[in-house]
Scaffold this active site. Sequence first.
Site, PDB file in Angstrom:
ATOM      1  N   SER A 141      17.311  17.503  -8.787  1.00 34.99           N
ATOM      2  CA  SER A 141      16.405  16.636  -9.555  1.00 34.99           C
ATOM      3  C   SER A 141      16.647  15.215  -9.078  1.00 34.99           C
ATOM      4  O   SER A 141      17.743  14.895  -8.595  1.00 34.99           O
ATOM      5  CB  SER A 141      16.739  16.736 -11.052  1.00 34.99           C
ATOM      6  OG  SER A 141      16.243  15.612 -11.748  1.00 34.99           O
ATOM      7  N   TYR A 154      23.075  17.278 -17.865  1.00 35.50           N
ATOM      8  CA  TYR A 154      22.039  17.666 -16.904  1.00 35.50           C
ATOM      9  C   TYR A 154      22.238  16.939 -15.565  1.00 35.50           C
ATOM     10  O   TYR A 154      22.170  17.543 -14.493  1.00 35.50           O
ATOM     11  CB  TYR A 154      20.668  17.339 -17.502  1.00 35.50           C
ATOM     12  CG  TYR A 154      19.506  17.786 -16.664  1.00 35.50           C
ATOM     13  CD1 TYR A 154      19.212  19.142 -16.524  1.00 35.50           C
ATOM     14  CD2 TYR A 154      18.695  16.867 -16.014  1.00 35.50           C
ATOM     15  CE1 TYR A 154      18.142  19.566 -15.750  1.00 35.50           C
ATOM     16  CE2 TYR A 154      17.618  17.278 -15.246  1.00 35.50           C
ATOM     17  CZ  TYR A 154      17.349  18.624 -15.115  1.00 35.50           C
ATOM     18  OH  TYR A 154      16.292  19.040 -14.343  1.00 35.50           O
TER      19      TYR A 154
END
Length: 257
Positions: A141, A154
């Site tokens: 990401s 995350y």
Amino acid sequence: MRLADKIVLITGSGSGIGRSSALLFAKEGAFVVVNDLNADKGNETVEEINALGGRASFVYADVTDPDSVQSMVSETLAAHGRIDVLFNNAGISGVGALHEVEPDDWDRVIRVNIRGVYLPSKYVLPHMMERASGTIINMSSCIAEMGLANRASYAATKGAVLALTKSMQVDYAKYNIRVNALLPGTIMTPFVENYLRTSYEDPEAAIASLKSRQLSNELGRPEDVAKAALFLASDESSFMMGSPLYIDGGVVFGKNA
Ligand code: NAD
């Protein structure tokens, strides 16, 4: 047909980016093995592909469970004889600044997002090494490259996936295996809708704030990432090795101010 007759395994392809990639890969000639924890959603992806004249099948596995992943890989090999492309896409969200994250929640995010890349790769790689051929796409990401508020667990996982991708590439280049990473920005999928619901009182204001940190006026669509995944899966990207590919509307390298 950019993936003519390739056998592609996509984890977490019952929804969002995984589903969109499965549909696009099938349209480009691949046989897509759709994996998900949620069998109903996985089977829906297969039905959509079949309805469009593509080829796909569903295989259940929890990507954090070694027995389950081993069965998925051996079932796929028994049915197709090979896996040309492994797309490690399954992942979950994690919210909160570090001191707010409970240990069990921390472990769950780490487990799905890192172990969930490690295990499918571990069981697919020996087969790719034997054939001296294969491509692995890992889902990172853009958070791996920048600080974002309230995403500690995350961010830790997606940074790890990017580092792992580079390290894997070094180990497996000699087997003619390519390993690259996708770094999406904000893509409107059930994953992000859930994040918006659980993290903000006013989701519309949240969407405006997400848009304000990128250069594009629109948030990303699953198809935008699927197209990048298709490029990495195909031979067109044959000179890309251990690389991050950004699909982020200008979040990482642009500055909207
Ligand atoms: P999504 O929630 O729509 O889809 C993820 C799928 O993974 C779901 O169908 C879920 O059932 C499956 N899954 C979860 N845990 C699993 C497990 N243990 N075993 C097998 N399947 C499992 O999410 P999405 O937005 O399409 O995200 C896909 C990937 O892209 C994730 O790794 C996510 O971190 C990453 N990503 C998403 C965005 C975004 O903005 N949507 C941005 C960057 C990266």
